[in-house]
Write an enzyme that holds these catalytic residues in place. Sequence first.
Site, mmCIF file in Angstrom:
data_model
loop_
_atom_site.group_PDB
_atom_site.id
_atom_site.type_symbol
_atom_site.label_atom_id
_atom_site.label_comp_id
_atom_site.label_asym_id
_atom_site.label_seq_id
_atom_site.Cartn_x
_atom_site.Cartn_y
_atom_site.Cartn_z
ATOM 1 N N GLU A 183 30.492 14.634 -5.890
ATOM 2 C CA GLU A 183 30.353 13.231 -5.457
ATOM 3 C C GLU A 183 30.722 12.317 -6.617
ATOM 4 O O GLU A 183 30.033 12.298 -7.636
ATOM 5 C CB GLU A 183 28.894 13.003 -5.026
ATOM 6 C CG GLU A 183 28.561 11.549 -4.742
ATOM 7 C CD GLU A 183 27.038 11.341 -4.640
ATOM 8 O OE1 GLU A 183 26.295 12.284 -4.295
ATOM 9 O OE2 GLU A 183 26.602 10.208 -4.928
ATOM 10 N N ARG A 236 30.627 3.660 -9.568
ATOM 11 C CA ARG A 236 29.966 2.900 -10.632
ATOM 12 C C ARG A 236 30.872 2.757 -11.836
ATOM 13 O O ARG A 236 30.424 2.533 -12.947
ATOM 14 C CB ARG A 236 28.656 3.588 -11.031
ATOM 15 C CG ARG A 236 27.603 3.483 -9.954
ATOM 16 C CD ARG A 236 26.306 4.095 -10.405
ATOM 17 N NE ARG A 236 25.852 5.067 -9.449
ATOM 18 C CZ ARG A 236 24.946 5.990 -9.690
ATOM 19 N NH1 ARG A 236 24.403 6.090 -10.881
ATOM 20 N NH2 ARG A 236 24.587 6.843 -8.764
ATOM 21 N N LYS A 292 19.587 11.660 2.095
ATOM 22 C CA LYS A 292 19.362 11.815 0.663
ATOM 23 C C LYS A 292 17.980 11.218 0.389
ATOM 24 O O LYS A 292 17.641 10.168 0.958
ATOM 25 C CB LYS A 292 20.466 11.037 -0.053
ATOM 26 C CG LYS A 292 20.333 10.858 -1.529
ATOM 27 C CD LYS A 292 21.644 10.305 -2.091
ATOM 28 C CE LYS A 292 21.469 9.886 -3.526
ATOM 29 N NZ LYS A 292 22.744 9.827 -4.249
HETATM 30 C C1 3PG Z 1 22.345 9.109 -9.544
HETATM 31 O O1 3PG Z 1 22.739 8.570 -8.536
HETATM 32 O O2 3PG Z 1 22.557 8.698 -10.696
HETATM 33 C C2 3PG Z 1 21.606 10.349 -9.319
HETATM 34 O O3 3PG Z 1 20.386 10.083 -8.811
HETATM 35 C C3 3PG Z 1 21.541 11.239 -10.489
HETATM 36 O O4 3PG Z 1 20.280 11.336 -10.955
HETATM 37 P P1 3PG Z 1 20.002 12.308 -12.185
HETATM 38 O O5 3PG Z 1 20.901 11.849 -13.285
HETATM 39 O O6 3PG Z 1 18.539 12.123 -12.461
HETATM 40 O O7 3PG Z 1 20.346 13.697 -11.727
#
Ligand code: 3PG
Length: 216
Positions: A43, A47, A131
């Site tokens: 994914e 961002r 999710k």
């Molecule tokens: C995100 O969207 O950044 C995810 O939730 C990743 O979270 P993590 O870095 O705690 O795995």
Amino acid sequence: MLKPSFSDLVKNSPILPVLHMESIEEAVHVSRALYKGGITCAEIVLRSPVALDCIKAVRKQVPEMTVGVGTLTTPKQVIDSVAAGAQFLVSPSLTRTLATAMIKTGLPMLPGTVSPSEITQALELGITEVKFFPAEQYGGIKTIKALASVFSQVKFCPTGGVSLDNLGEYFANDSIFAVGGSWMVPKDLIANKDWDAITLLSEQAIAAIHKLGRCA
Ligand code: 3PG
């Protein structure tokens, strides 16, 4: 359940790596490294300004990887992501407008929910796979168990604070169909272009899930 289902997409490797990519080169190398480690879906989150270009590049240069988009919050982003070649859609949230736009694409989709009301809204749209984000901050497996006892038809993909250390706790519950996270793609390894280390972390994650009997 909506078809194609999200759980089908990840049934062989039920891990959704969350990739915050700063360049096309990075996205291609990371995708190859993850796939080499046994992770078959990635994914790429919206961002960074190059996220859509990264999706395009991974589709072209790493065709064996199934690549999708994350951090969707508007219908326009849904349209742009499909145009870039996204093969699945993930959002941290759920609104009727956004989820309807996601469903319309016919792609596997995963909206984010944390509360009974949000889950009810998902069910009203025919969505039964969600999710659970941000997972650890919203009470982790304890909260999911409480939600699952009310919404037995719903399956969850907890994301946020999941790691090799706690994925066993999540997969011990039948309502979990996959976990998401970025622990197999730490920033320092990407900065050092240590693709082999990313492959190793991916292998470890897949091996742990295999051991739990949760890979198809
Ligand atoms: C995100 O969207 O950044 C995810 O939730 C990743 O979270 P993590 O870095 O705690 O795995």
